[in-house]
Motif scaffolding. Sequence first.
Motif, PDB file in Angstrom:
ATOM      1  N   UNK A 357       1.001  -1.400   0.216  1.00  8.35           N
ATOM      2  CA  UNK A 357      -0.083  -0.095   0.041  1.00  8.35           C
ATOM      3  C   UNK A 357       0.866   1.421   0.171  1.00  8.35           C
ATOM      4  N   UNK A 358       0.513   2.570   0.030  1.00 11.42           N
ATOM      5  CA  UNK A 358       0.954   3.588  -0.483  1.00 11.42           C
ATOM      6  C   UNK A 358       0.470   4.567   0.557  1.00 11.42           C
ATOM      7  N   UNK A 359       0.702   4.573   1.197  1.00 17.40           N
ATOM      8  CA  UNK A 359       0.538   6.301   2.501  1.00 17.40           C
ATOM      9  C   UNK A 359       1.423   7.479   1.621  1.00 17.40           C
ATOM     10  N   UNK A 360       0.812   8.791   1.994  1.00 20.31           N
ATOM     11  CA  UNK A 360       1.687   9.827   1.766  1.00 20.31           C
ATOM     12  C   UNK A 360       0.134  10.652   2.655  1.00 20.31           C
ATOM     13  N   UNK A 361       1.847  11.374   2.856  1.00 25.87           N
ATOM     14  CA  UNK A 361       1.360  13.148   3.588  1.00 25.87           C
ATOM     15  C   UNK A 361       1.521  14.197   2.529  1.00 25.87           C
ATOM     16  N   UNK A 362       0.881  15.070   1.811  1.00 26.27           N
ATOM     17  CA  UNK A 362       1.433  15.919   0.846  1.00 26.27           C
ATOM     18  C   UNK A 362       0.935  17.033   1.290  1.00 26.27           C
ATOM     19  N   UNK A 363       1.720  18.300   2.147  1.00 26.97           N
ATOM     20  CA  UNK A 363       1.917  19.453   1.993  1.00 26.97           C
ATOM     21  C   UNK A 363       0.615  20.347   0.742  1.00 26.97           C
ATOM     22  N   UNK A 364       0.021  21.175   1.496  1.00 25.01           N
ATOM     23  CA  UNK A 364      -0.724  22.078   0.186  1.00 25.01           C
ATOM     24  C   UNK A 364       0.663  23.080  -0.198  1.00 25.01           C
ATOM     25  N   UNK A 365       0.068  23.725  -1.859  1.00 29.94           N
ATOM     26  CA  UNK A 365       0.602  24.854  -2.024  1.00 29.94           C
ATOM     27  C   UNK A 365       2.256  24.368  -2.372  1.00 29.94           C
ATOM     28  N   UNK A 366       2.302  23.346  -2.627  1.00 35.10           N
ATOM     29  CA  UNK A 366       3.776  23.035  -3.243  1.00 35.10           C
ATOM     30  C   UNK A 366       4.410  23.559  -4.556  1.00 35.10           C
ATOM     31  N   UNK A 367       5.114  24.681  -4.667  1.00 38.05           N
ATOM     32  CA  UNK A 367       5.367  24.907  -6.441  1.00 38.05           C
ATOM     33  C   UNK A 367       7.105  24.771  -6.900  1.00 38.05           C
ATOM     34  N   UNK A 368       7.034  24.357  -7.920  1.00 39.29           N
ATOM     35  CA  UNK A 368       8.437  24.081  -8.375  1.00 39.29           C
ATOM     36  C   UNK A 368       8.499  24.787  -9.256  1.00 39.29           C
ATOM     37  N   UNK A 369       9.750  25.629  -9.258  1.00 43.20           N
ATOM     38  CA  UNK A 369      10.225  25.988 -11.248  1.00 43.20           C
ATOM     39  C   UNK A 369      11.172  24.311 -11.583  1.00 43.20           C
ATOM     40  N   UNK A 370      10.096  24.422 -13.034  1.00 41.79           N
ATOM     41  CA  UNK A 370      10.562  23.174 -13.383  1.00 41.79           C
ATOM     42  C   UNK A 370       9.800  22.155 -14.658  1.00 41.79           C
ATOM     43  N   UNK A 371       9.666  21.063 -14.446  1.00 42.55           N
ATOM     44  CA  UNK A 371       9.173  21.027 -15.564  1.00 42.55           C
ATOM     45  C   UNK A 371       8.377  19.471 -14.929  1.00 42.55           C
ATOM     46  N   UNK A 372       6.216  19.895 -15.400  1.00 42.06           N
ATOM     47  CA  UNK A 372       5.889  19.177 -14.774  1.00 42.06           C
ATOM     48  C   UNK A 372       6.389  17.305 -15.755  1.00 42.06           C
ATOM     49  N   UNK A 373       6.394  17.390 -16.448  1.00 40.04           N
ATOM     50  CA  UNK A 373       6.429  15.924 -16.880  1.00 40.04           C
ATOM     51  C   UNK A 373       7.660  15.072 -16.209  1.00 40.04           C
ATOM     52  N   UNK A 374       8.988  15.866 -16.342  1.00 41.28           N
ATOM     53  CA  UNK A 374       9.936  14.871 -15.894  1.00 41.28           C
ATOM     54  C   UNK A 374      10.020  14.950 -14.502  1.00 41.28           C
ATOM     55  N   UNK A 375       9.241  16.155 -13.531  1.00 40.17           N
ATOM     56  CA  UNK A 375       9.017  15.846 -11.759  1.00 40.17           C
ATOM     57  C   UNK A 375       7.788  14.641 -12.215  1.00 40.17           C
ATOM     58  N   UNK A 376       6.808  14.539 -12.797  1.00 31.03           N
ATOM     59  CA  UNK A 376       6.308  13.184 -12.736  1.00 31.03           C
ATOM     60  C   UNK A 376       7.092  11.538 -13.020  1.00 31.03           C
ATOM     61  N   UNK A 377       7.649  12.040 -13.972  1.00 32.57           N
ATOM     62  CA  UNK A 377       8.308  10.999 -13.761  1.00 32.57           C
ATOM     63  C   UNK A 377       9.761  10.577 -13.189  1.00 32.57           C
ATOM     64  N   UNK A 378      10.244  11.301 -12.280  1.00 32.71           N
ATOM     65  CA  UNK A 378      10.976  11.323 -11.137  1.00 32.71           C
ATOM     66  C   UNK A 378      10.006  10.631 -10.578  1.00 32.71           C
ATOM     67  N   UNK A 379       9.007  11.066  -9.594  1.00 26.08           N
ATOM     68  CA  UNK A 379       8.703  10.595  -8.772  1.00 26.08           C
ATOM     69  C   UNK A 379       7.937   8.999  -9.068  1.00 26.08           C
ATOM     70  N   UNK A 380       7.547   8.942 -10.384  1.00 23.01           N
ATOM     71  CA  UNK A 380       7.221   7.424 -10.899  1.00 23.01           C
ATOM     72  C   UNK A 380       8.005   6.719 -10.220  1.00 23.01           C
ATOM     73  N   UNK A 381       9.319   6.776 -10.613  1.00 22.30           N
ATOM     74  CA  UNK A 381      10.649   5.672 -10.489  1.00 22.30           C
ATOM     75  C   UNK A 381      10.408   5.315  -9.170  1.00 22.30           C
ATOM     76  N   UNK A 382      10.647   6.662  -8.537  1.00 20.67           N
ATOM     77  CA  UNK A 382      11.148   6.405  -7.245  1.00 20.67           C
ATOM     78  C   UNK A 382      10.271   5.553  -6.187  1.00 20.67           C
ATOM     79  N   UNK A 383       8.446   5.346  -6.563  1.00 17.70           N
ATOM     80  CA  UNK A 383       7.889   5.048  -6.616  1.00 17.70           C
ATOM     81  C   UNK A 383       7.961   3.437  -6.408  1.00 17.70           C
ATOM     82  N   UNK A 384       7.966   3.352  -8.316  1.00 14.42           N
ATOM     83  CA  UNK A 384       8.403   2.048  -8.871  1.00 14.42           C
ATOM     84  C   UNK A 384       9.197   1.515  -8.017  1.00 14.42           C
ATOM     85  N   UNK A 385      10.516   2.278  -7.915  1.00 19.51           N
ATOM     86  CA  UNK A 385      12.096   1.083  -7.048  1.00 19.51           C
ATOM     87  C   UNK A 385      11.524   0.760  -5.345  1.00 19.51           C
TER      88      UNK A 385
END
Length: 487
Positions: A357-385
Motif C-alpha cells: 500500500x501507499x500512504x502519503x502526507x503531502x502539504x498544500x501549496x508546493x510549487x517548483x520551477x521546473x518541467x511537470x512531465x519530468x517531475x512526474x517521471x521522477x516521482x514514478x521512478x522513485x515509487x516504482x523502485x
Amino acid sequence: MFRTIRAKFVVGFFLIFCLSFLVLNLTLKEVIRSSNQKIITSDLIELKNNANVYVRQAFLIHHFTNNDLYFGQMAEEMIDDLHRASSSDVAAYTVDGILLYASDGSAFSSRSTDDLKQALDGKTAYTITYTGNIGSVYYSYPVIIDGVKVGILRYVKDFSPLYEQSGRILNFIFYVALAIFAAAFLFSYLLSRHITIPLVKLTRASTEVIGGNLNIRSDIRRRDEIGRLAVNFNEMIGRIHSQIATIAHDRDRLKELNEQEKRFFDNVTHELKTPLTSILGYAEVIRENGTSDPVFFDKGMNHIVDESRRLHGMVLNLLEVSRRKTERGTFEIVKAGVILLDVCDAMEIRAKRYKKTIGHSVQDGLYVLGQGDRLRQLFINLLDNAIKYGSARSEITVKAESDAGAGIIRFEFANIGETLRHDQLAEIFEPFYSGDRRFKEEGSVGLGLSIVKSIVDDHDGTIRMDVEDGLTIVHVELPAASGEDAV
C-alpha cells in the motif's frame, strides 16, 4: 647573489628611514605651528574681550555722546590701564589710522602694518613676526561703541617663551627620532643579513633538487619563519614520493573510469542484444512454420510483443540518461504537490499487484520551477523502485513539505525491505547499478535511479538515500518557487 640581496635590503631600508624621518619632522613642525597659532588666537581673543569690557564701562560711566572725540581724550589713560592689565604694549589710533598714544612708541615702529590696515577696514587681524625663538604678535581691531567705530586699538604681545618652548620640543624630538632611526637602520641591516644567508642556502638546496638530487636536506635550525620554511622544504622533498604515488593513483582512477565507461556501453549492448536475439529467433521460427502450430505461434507472438516493449522501455531510459548532457528545456512554475498526489493514486494499482500500500502526507501549496512531465517521471521512478524492492504486505510512505526558511521543498520516499550496504549508497545512482540484491525485477537494467538523479540535477536539487534497520529512505530537495502563475 647574497651581496645583491643584502644591498637591496640596505638601500631600501635607508631610503625608507630617510623619507620617514623627513616626513616626521615636517609633520611635527606643522602640528606645533598649528598648536601655537591656536594658543595665540585664544590669547588674543581673551585680550580683545577684556579690552572691550574696559572701554564700554568707561563710555557708560561718563556718558559721552561724541564717542570718537572722547576716545581721543581718554586714549592716554586707557592705554596706560590696558598696558598694566595685559602686560603688553598698547597703542590707540584714530579711525583714520593716526597714532593717538602708545605705551612704547618704539614697539610700534615696525614696518609690518598689515594688521593695522585691515583694522582700518573694520576687520580684526594679527601679524606674527619671529626670528629664531623670539616671536611677537601685532594685533589690531576696531573699537565700536553703539554701532559706531570710534578708534583702533593695537597690541604688541611677546610670545617668545611659547616659541622657545616649541623650539626645545622640536630639537628634543629631532635628536630622539634621529637616534631611533639610526638604531632601526642598524637593526634592519643585521636583520637583512640574518634573512639572506639562509635564503641563499635554501636556493642552493633547491637547485640540487632541480638537478634530481632528492637526498639533500636543509640543515637550518631556527625557530622563526625561515626555520619553518627550511622544515617545509625538507618535508616537501619527503612528500615528492607520496605525490608520485598520488599521480599513480589518479592514473589508476582514470583507467577505472575508462573501464566503467566501457562496462556501461558493454551493458547497454548486452541489454539491447538479448531482447533483439529473442525477437529474431521467434520471428524466424514463425516465418518458417507459419501458423501450423497455433500454440507456438501465440507463444512466439506474445514473447515478441513483450520483448519489443521491454526494448522500447530500455531505449527510452537510455535517451533519458543522455539528456543530462543536453540543454535543459523550458521551465515553468508547476504544482509539485498535485503531481505527486496524482502519481501516488496512479501507482496504487501497481502497489496492490505487489501486495503493498501507499500512504502519503503531502502539504498544500508546493510549487517548483521546473518541467511537470519530468517531475512526474521522477516521482514514478522513485515509487516504482520502492514498490519493487519493498517487503510484501508493507506500506510505502510518501511525504512532501515546504521549508520556507531554507527556500526548499523536501520529498521523502520510504519502504521497508531489502537494503543496500552503506558503502554502496554512493554508487546507487550510477547507470546499470543495482547493488547486490538477491532479486531483480525482470526487464530492469538499473537505469531508474540514474534517470532520477539527472532529473534532480537539472532542477538544481539534491538527492540521497539512507538505510537503517531494514528501512530505505530516499530524500529529495528541490528549490521552492512562488505559486503565482502555477500550472
